[in-house]
Design a protein around this motif. Structure first.
Motif, PDB file in Angstrom:
ATOM      1  N   ALA A 151       0.842  -1.197   0.000  1.00 48.11           N
ATOM      2  CA  ALA A 151       0.000   0.000   0.000  1.00 48.11           C
ATOM      3  C   ALA A 151       0.877   1.247   0.000  1.00 48.11           C
ATOM      4  O   ALA A 151       1.975   1.269   0.565  1.00 48.11           O
ATOM      5  CB  ALA A 151      -0.927  -0.005   1.216  1.00 48.11           C
ATOM      6  N   LYS A 152       0.401   2.309  -0.618  1.00 48.07           N
ATOM      7  CA  LYS A 152       1.164   3.549  -0.740  1.00 48.07           C
ATOM      8  C   LYS A 152       0.905   4.497   0.419  1.00 48.07           C
ATOM      9  O   LYS A 152       1.493   5.576   0.474  1.00 48.07           O
ATOM     10  CB  LYS A 152       0.793   4.251  -2.054  1.00 48.07           C
ATOM     11  CG  LYS A 152       1.073   3.404  -3.296  1.00 48.07           C
ATOM     12  CD  LYS A 152       0.628   4.131  -4.553  1.00 48.07           C
ATOM     13  CE  LYS A 152       0.864   3.280  -5.796  1.00 48.07           C
ATOM     14  NZ  LYS A 152       0.414   3.965  -7.043  1.00 48.07           N
ATOM     15  N   TYR A 153       0.013   4.112   1.333  1.00 48.46           N
ATOM     16  CA  TYR A 153      -0.382   5.036   2.383  1.00 48.46           C
ATOM     17  C   TYR A 153       0.372   4.743   3.681  1.00 48.46           C
ATOM     18  O   TYR A 153       0.919   3.661   3.891  1.00 48.46           O
ATOM     19  CB  TYR A 153      -1.880   4.931   2.625  1.00 48.46           C
ATOM     20  CG  TYR A 153      -2.693   5.141   1.365  1.00 48.46           C
ATOM     21  CD1 TYR A 153      -2.765   6.386   0.765  1.00 48.46           C
ATOM     22  CD2 TYR A 153      -3.374   4.083   0.768  1.00 48.46           C
ATOM     23  CE1 TYR A 153      -3.492   6.581  -0.401  1.00 48.46           C
ATOM     24  CE2 TYR A 153      -4.107   4.264  -0.400  1.00 48.46           C
ATOM     25  CZ  TYR A 153      -4.156   5.511  -0.977  1.00 48.46           C
ATOM     26  OH  TYR A 153      -4.873   5.702  -2.126  1.00 48.46           O
ATOM     27  N   SER A 154       0.372   5.748   4.547  1.00 54.19           N
ATOM     28  CA  SER A 154       1.050   5.621   5.837  1.00 54.19           C
ATOM     29  C   SER A 154       0.079   5.074   6.881  1.00 54.19           C
ATOM     30  O   SER A 154      -1.123   4.965   6.651  1.00 54.19           O
ATOM     31  CB  SER A 154       1.569   6.996   6.282  1.00 54.19           C
ATOM     32  OG  SER A 154       0.470   7.874   6.511  1.00 54.19           O
ATOM     33  N   TRP A 155       0.651   4.755   8.057  1.00 52.96           N
ATOM     34  CA  TRP A 155      -0.194   4.253   9.145  1.00 52.96           C
ATOM     35  C   TRP A 155      -1.124   5.348   9.660  1.00 52.96           C
ATOM     36  O   TRP A 155      -2.192   5.034  10.203  1.00 52.96           O
ATOM     37  CB  TRP A 155       0.696   3.733  10.275  1.00 52.96           C
ATOM     38  CG  TRP A 155       1.328   2.406   9.940  1.00 52.96           C
ATOM     39  CD1 TRP A 155       2.601   2.182   9.528  1.00 52.96           C
ATOM     40  CD2 TRP A 155       0.682   1.138   9.975  1.00 52.96           C
ATOM     41  NE1 TRP A 155       2.815   0.856   9.299  1.00 52.96           N
ATOM     42  CE2 TRP A 155       1.653   0.178   9.568  1.00 52.96           C
ATOM     43  CE3 TRP A 155      -0.589   0.704  10.297  1.00 52.96           C
ATOM     44  CZ2 TRP A 155       1.378  -1.179   9.486  1.00 52.96           C
ATOM     45  CZ3 TRP A 155      -0.871  -0.656  10.221  1.00 52.96           C
ATOM     46  CH2 TRP A 155       0.093  -1.583   9.807  1.00 52.96           C
ATOM     47  N   GLN A 156      -0.742   6.617   9.533  1.00 55.24           N
ATOM     48  CA  GLN A 156      -1.637   7.699   9.943  1.00 55.24           C
ATOM     49  C   GLN A 156      -2.894   7.718   9.070  1.00 55.24           C
ATOM     50  O   GLN A 156      -4.015   7.884   9.585  1.00 55.24           O
ATOM     51  CB  GLN A 156      -0.910   9.058   9.861  1.00 55.24           C
ATOM     52  CG  GLN A 156       0.159   9.270  10.916  1.00 55.24           C
ATOM     53  CD  GLN A 156       1.455   8.563  10.577  1.00 55.24           C
ATOM     54  OE1 GLN A 156       1.605   8.023   9.473  1.00 55.24           O
ATOM     55  NE2 GLN A 156       2.390   8.560  11.528  1.00 55.24           N
ATOM     56  N   ILE A 157      -2.688   7.556   7.775  1.00 56.70           N
ATOM     57  CA  ILE A 157      -3.838   7.502   6.877  1.00 56.70           C
ATOM     58  C   ILE A 157      -4.670   6.246   7.150  1.00 56.70           C
ATOM     59  O   ILE A 157      -5.898   6.270   7.097  1.00 56.70           O
ATOM     60  CB  ILE A 157      -3.364   7.535   5.408  1.00 56.70           C
ATOM     61  CG1 ILE A 157      -2.677   8.873   5.120  1.00 56.70           C
ATOM     62  CG2 ILE A 157      -4.516   7.302   4.447  1.00 56.70           C
ATOM     63  CD1 ILE A 157      -2.128   9.003   3.713  1.00 56.70           C
ATOM     64  N   TRP A 158      -3.993   5.147   7.489  1.00 60.62           N
ATOM     65  CA  TRP A 158      -4.694   3.904   7.843  1.00 60.62           C
ATOM     66  C   TRP A 158      -5.610   4.120   9.049  1.00 60.62           C
ATOM     67  O   TRP A 158      -6.769   3.683   9.056  1.00 60.62           O
ATOM     68  CB  TRP A 158      -3.660   2.819   8.139  1.00 60.62           C
ATOM     69  CG  TRP A 158      -4.238   1.551   8.711  1.00 60.62           C
ATOM     70  CD1 TRP A 158      -4.768   0.502   8.031  1.00 60.62           C
ATOM     71  CD2 TRP A 158      -4.302   1.214  10.085  1.00 60.62           C
ATOM     72  NE1 TRP A 158      -5.194  -0.469   8.900  1.00 60.62           N
ATOM     73  CE2 TRP A 158      -4.911  -0.055  10.177  1.00 60.62           C
ATOM     74  CE3 TRP A 158      -3.925   1.862  11.263  1.00 60.62           C
ATOM     75  CZ2 TRP A 158      -5.142  -0.695  11.391  1.00 60.62           C
ATOM     76  CZ3 TRP A 158      -4.152   1.230  12.484  1.00 60.62           C
ATOM     77  CH2 TRP A 158      -4.754  -0.032  12.536  1.00 60.62           C
ATOM     78  N   ALA A 159      -5.067   4.797  10.082  1.00 58.81           N
ATOM     79  CA  ALA A 159      -5.864   5.055  11.285  1.00 58.81           C
ATOM     80  C   ALA A 159      -7.025   6.000  10.985  1.00 58.81           C
ATOM     81  O   ALA A 159      -8.147   5.818  11.475  1.00 58.81           O
ATOM     82  CB  ALA A 159      -4.971   5.633  12.381  1.00 58.81           C
TER      83      ALA A 159
END
Length: 214
Positions: A151-159
């Motif tokens: 995935a290209k997203y960060s864990w912040q975006i995941w949360a």
């Protein structure tokens, strides 16, 4: 069914009431203009046809779509549609039994009403679980992609995405609850209410002794 006709059958001596055949009951059902069982059977057939159509579409999507997330969603939806097809098959079989009482008309219909209520509760609970499980599957897949580094997203975006899904899911779920109750009451619940009301009326009109003997 014709309430007056059935009440007269109730008030006859036990041998005559017990001798009520499936043919006689079907004749009484045919004389009723708006047969409750017919309405429920018609609704169940339409819902079963829709479930079969959706199952076909989901199967086509599962075969043609190669992206993992799409196959996950279509596979889950296909399984759900197959469960619903079997559910409506059982529901129709139970509704057909309303025209074929074995011995006691009242006992037969009371048992069928109880069975139908149980099946409707199953459908209601299944419907309420669809959205949460769908969101869990989608979010779990996204989490797996993130853990695998795909995935290209960060864990912040995941949360953040998890929080948004939780809030939106809760709002939509409230609407699903109210809509499902209204929908099932309109298609089946109101007809079962009328039928159970007629059975209760028969009990009151014939007295406890006669009703209990049947």
């Amino acid at each position: 069914m014709e309430l007056d006709d059935l009440r007269r059958q109730w008030q006859q001596p036990e041998p005559s009431a017990a001798a009520l055949s499936a043919t006689q009951l079907r004749e009484m059902l045919a004389r009723q203009r708006d047969n409750l069982a017919d309405k429920m059977r018609r609704n169940a057939r339409w819902e079963m046809a829709l479930a079969v159509l959706m199952a076909g579409l989901m199967l086509g999507g599962f075969i043609l779509l190669h992206k993992a997330v799409y196959r996950l969603y279509t596979g889950f939806s296909l399984l759900l549609m197959l469960v619903l097809v079997y559910y409506y098959y059982r529901l129709l079989a139970m509704l057909r039994q309303m025209d074929e009482p074995s011995s006691s008309v009242r006992r037969h219909l009371v048992q069928l009403c109880a069975g139908l209520r149980q099946m409707l509760r199953f459908n209601y609970k299944l419907t309420l679980w669809v959205l949460p499980w769908t969101l869990i599957l989608i979010y779990g897949f996204f989490t797996g992609q993130l853990l695998a580094g795909k995935a290209k997203y960060s864990w912040q975006i995941w949360a953040l995405a998890g929080g948004i899904l939780l809030v939106l899911g809760a709002v939509v779920q409230v609407g699903v609850v109210y809509f499902t109750r209204w929908y099932m009451q309109r298609l089946y619940g109101q007809h079962l209410d009328r039928l159970e009301g007629q059975l209760h009326e028969l009990d009151e009109g014939t007295g406890p002794g006669v009703a209990e003997s049947r």
